[in-house]
Write a protein that holds these residues in place. Structure first.
Motif, mmCIF file in Angstrom:
data_model
loop_
_atom_site.group_PDB
_atom_site.id
_atom_site.type_symbol
_atom_site.label_atom_id
_atom_site.label_comp_id
_atom_site.label_asym_id
_atom_site.label_seq_id
_atom_site.Cartn_x
_atom_site.Cartn_y
_atom_site.Cartn_z
ATOM 1 N N VAL A 15 0.841 -1.202 0.000
ATOM 2 C CA VAL A 15 0.000 0.000 0.000
ATOM 3 C C VAL A 15 0.874 1.250 0.000
ATOM 4 N N VAL A 18 2.358 1.764 -3.382
ATOM 5 C CA VAL A 18 1.403 2.289 -4.365
ATOM 6 C C VAL A 18 1.153 3.776 -4.116
ATOM 7 N N ILE A 19 1.013 4.143 -2.838
ATOM 8 C CA ILE A 19 0.738 5.546 -2.545
ATOM 9 C C ILE A 19 1.937 6.416 -2.928
ATOM 10 N N ALA A 22 1.755 6.859 -6.558
ATOM 11 C CA ALA A 22 0.672 7.772 -6.944
ATOM 12 C C ALA A 22 1.095 9.218 -6.706
ATOM 13 N N VAL A 23 1.694 9.459 -5.537
ATOM 14 C CA VAL A 23 2.111 10.821 -5.213
ATOM 15 C C VAL A 23 3.182 11.290 -6.190
#
Lengths: 320, 322
Positions: A15, A18-19, A22-23
């Motif tokens: 997680v 992935v974050i 994304a950022v």
């Protein structure tokens, strides 16, 4: 148990990965404008931008940039603020006590309000006090935290101080280690602003889950044994009824540790959330970055702890 | 007088068109939604909330007409009569019923116009979130297996986002606007809908009528749209009604932080944010927009609560009355 925790930890890492991706994509690929322009002063020359690009590795292909960025993250390096060149990690850790004091204290207040109201409602369903509890819950759910904060400030700070009663200060944070009394005095209004709004969902969940538990067979058994109603509810019923409350608590506190943005802004608490708002308005990318990841980290940890607590509290849950 | 037991509701098919009615006394078959409406109609609180919501919608639609009657546009600055000699907002009076703001604008007119943004964002963001959540949740629950694992993990990741923080950074990157507010709110709520839908679909797909449809040769898409999704109407109505106020508050929060709809467009969140410098001297400036926000969210929350009772077939109530 060990395998379960390992799996949850692994998913937590995924997680966070992935974050972070994304950022990264959001700020360095999707965002309009040249990210290098943020690293130099106002109205830079093309040469300065080019220098910044080389210096921060922004001239390299995007995937390589991302790997570098993750590599630094793994060393606990969140970069440096554009605004004051401070290491982001230091800023976040400096700001954490204010945010943690706010979140922790507010959690105590909302639990002390929400759970008893939920119990009162569940032990006499459809009575007047159940209805009052529903009104409290729906009213609380309908008040945005900043409105609650502003109203408290108006009535309990401003109106009182007009009458010469300076009980609650309007804003600021005093570290606990410096002066515990002033610490609490500065935090009471923020605690209540946050807790009034949040207690609503706790009272609803406590009510719903306690009602469900009280309908189960083992409660009838407990009553048939001749146990007092008090003992039935508090010893037997509440224990399993509070499992969903624990879940919610873990997630709420985890989320708040990443910054109780609105409450911190309203009450001028120098916490993580307020810092993030300043960063957003000044385009301080490394700080925004760092804060999002820091907050996500707390949420992930909270989720893992909640899952473990679930298994410990509720023997019906099997770990898969 | 017809008496219909609650268990007839469990039949689960959504309403088709009402039967054509031959003359004479015939027992009328009522669809689940008709039954739910009959229940809801007896719930005074819900009906009152529905009434409030209709009023809000009307004032949003007819905002220009209403402010025309009042005579003050939402962005007109009455620096002479709307501000005190010291330059502070005017308290509510005969000309400005709810007082003025720091620029001498009529708060009532601005609140009326603010209804537009709040409702628009609330409804559109919810619709978008429900649409995406429905699609993902249905696919995930219906196919199961690897598809399910992947999609539910994706939803888990979304739920782990520090959403307000991420929302404000998203907005700051793309510049605040109405569109981006709607998108951001939907972006962080669809996974909640998806989870609920998935759970429901998991149990629906085991039902016999799904098997029957399959044995008649229906394809996956047809089964999902014709047999599965209509059964989700009740929970989705309830959930949407409860999501709208969340979206309204979310929008107000973004506006309050200066990252929502750009001023001078009146929104309730903008107004509250603008009041920060003067609200201690001019409490009406923060009070009335907050009240509007509170009334709107409370109305939706109470209605959602009533709808849950009305639409839940397990709430064993026998219905009489025509």
């Amino acid at each position: 148990m060990g395998r379960f925790i390992a799996r949850r930890l692994l998913f937590g890492v995924v997680v966070l990965f992935v974050i972070s991706l994304a950022v990264f994509v959001l700020f360095f690929v999707v965002a309009p404008g040249d990210p290098a322009a943020n690293f130099v002063g106002k109205s830079p020359t093309p040469e300065q931008i080019q220098q910044a690009k080389v210096r921060y590795g922004l001239d390299k292909p995007v995937p390589e940039q991302y790997l570098q960025y993750v590599g630094r993250l793994l060393h606990g390096d969140l970069g440096y603020s554009f605004r004051n060149a401070e290491p982001v990690r230091k800023t976040l850790l400096d700001r954490l006590p204010a945010t943690a004091s706010l979140a922790g204290g507010a959690a105590v207040v909302w639990l002390l309000m929400g759970i008893p109201i939920g119990i009162l409602a569940a032990t006499k369903p459809r009575s007047i006090r159940d209805r009052l509890a529903t009104v409290f819950a729906l009213g609380g759910l309908s008040i945005p935290p900043f409105v609650a904060g502003l109203l408290l400030l108006y009535f309990l700070y401003y109106r009182l101080s007009l009458n010469g009663l300076d009980i609650f200060p309007a804003s600021g944070y005093v570290p606990l280690t410096q002066n515990p009394f002033e610490w609490a005095r500065h935090l009471i209004l923020p605690w209540f602003a946050l807790a009034l709004v949040t207690a609503a969902s706790y009272s609803r969940i406590t009510r719903g889950s306690l009602l469900e538990v009280l309908g189960e067979d083992y409660i009838r058994t407990a009553r048939a044994k001749g146990l007092s109603e008090r003992r039935v509810i508090y010893r037997h019923g509440l224990r399993s009824a509070l499992t969903p409350v624990v879940t919610l608590l873990g997630i709420d506190v985890g989320t708040l540790l990443g910054g109780a943005i609105v409450t911190e802004v309203v009450f001028g608490l120098q916490g993580i959330g307020q810092n993030a708002i300043v960063a957003v308005s000044t385009g301080d990318l490394p700080v925004i970055f760092g804060t999002v990841l820091f907050a996500a980290f707390f949420i992930v940890i909270a989720n893992i702890l909640v899952d473990i607590a679930y298994a410990v509290l509720d023997s019906r849950v099997r770990l898969a | 007088m017809t008496i219909i037991a609650a268990d007839e509701l469990a039949e689960g098919r959504p309403p088709a068109s009402p039967d054509s009615q031959p003359p004479a006394q015939r027992i009328e078959g009522r669809t689940p939604l008709q039954l739910a409406w009959a229940r809801l109609r007896r719930d005074k609180v819900s009906i009152f909330c529905l009434f409030v919501i209709v009023l809000l919608v009307l004032s949003a639609v007819f905002a220009p007409v209403l402010t025309g009657w009042i005579g003050h546009g939402p962005n007109e600055q009455y620096r002479d009569i709307g501000l005190s000699p010291e330059g502070l907002p005017q308290a509510p009076n005969g000309t400005f019923w709810l007082g003025t703001d720091d620029l001498g604008r009529d708060i009532l007119s601005r609140i009326i116009y603010g209804t537009r943004v709040s409702l628009l964002v609330g409804v559109l963001a919810t619709a978008l979130a429900v649409l995406v959540g429905l699609a993902v949740g249905t696919t995930s629950g219906y196919y199961g297996g690897k598809v399910d694992t992947f999609l539910s993990r994706t939803m888990d990741v979304f739920l782990s986002f520090p959403f307000l923080l991420f929302a404000i950074s998203l907005v700051s990157v793309f510049q605040p606007s109405l569109k981006i507010s709607i998108f951001v709110i939907a972006f962080f709520t669809w996974s909640n809908v998806g989870r609920i839908v998935r759970g429901q679909v998991l149990s629906i797909r085991e039902k016999e009528y799904i098997e029957a449809a399959r044995s008649l040769g229906a394809g996956d898409f047809r089964i999902m749209t014709v047999d599965v999704i209509p059964n989700l109407v009740a929970p989705l109505i309830v959930y949407s009604t409860l999501l709208i106020p969340t979206a309204i508050v979310f929008e107000a929060t973004l506006s309050f932080l200066g990252l929502g709809v750009v001023p001078p467009t009146p929104t309730w969140g903008n107004m509250i944010s603008e009041s920060l410098s003067t609200y201690l001297q001019a409490p009406w400036f923060v009070f009335f927009p907050s009240l509007a926000l509170f009334i709107a969210t409370l109305a939706f929350n109470l209605l959602g609560d009533g709808l849950r009772d009305a639409l839940d077939p397990r709430a064993a109530r026998v219905l009489a009355r025509k």
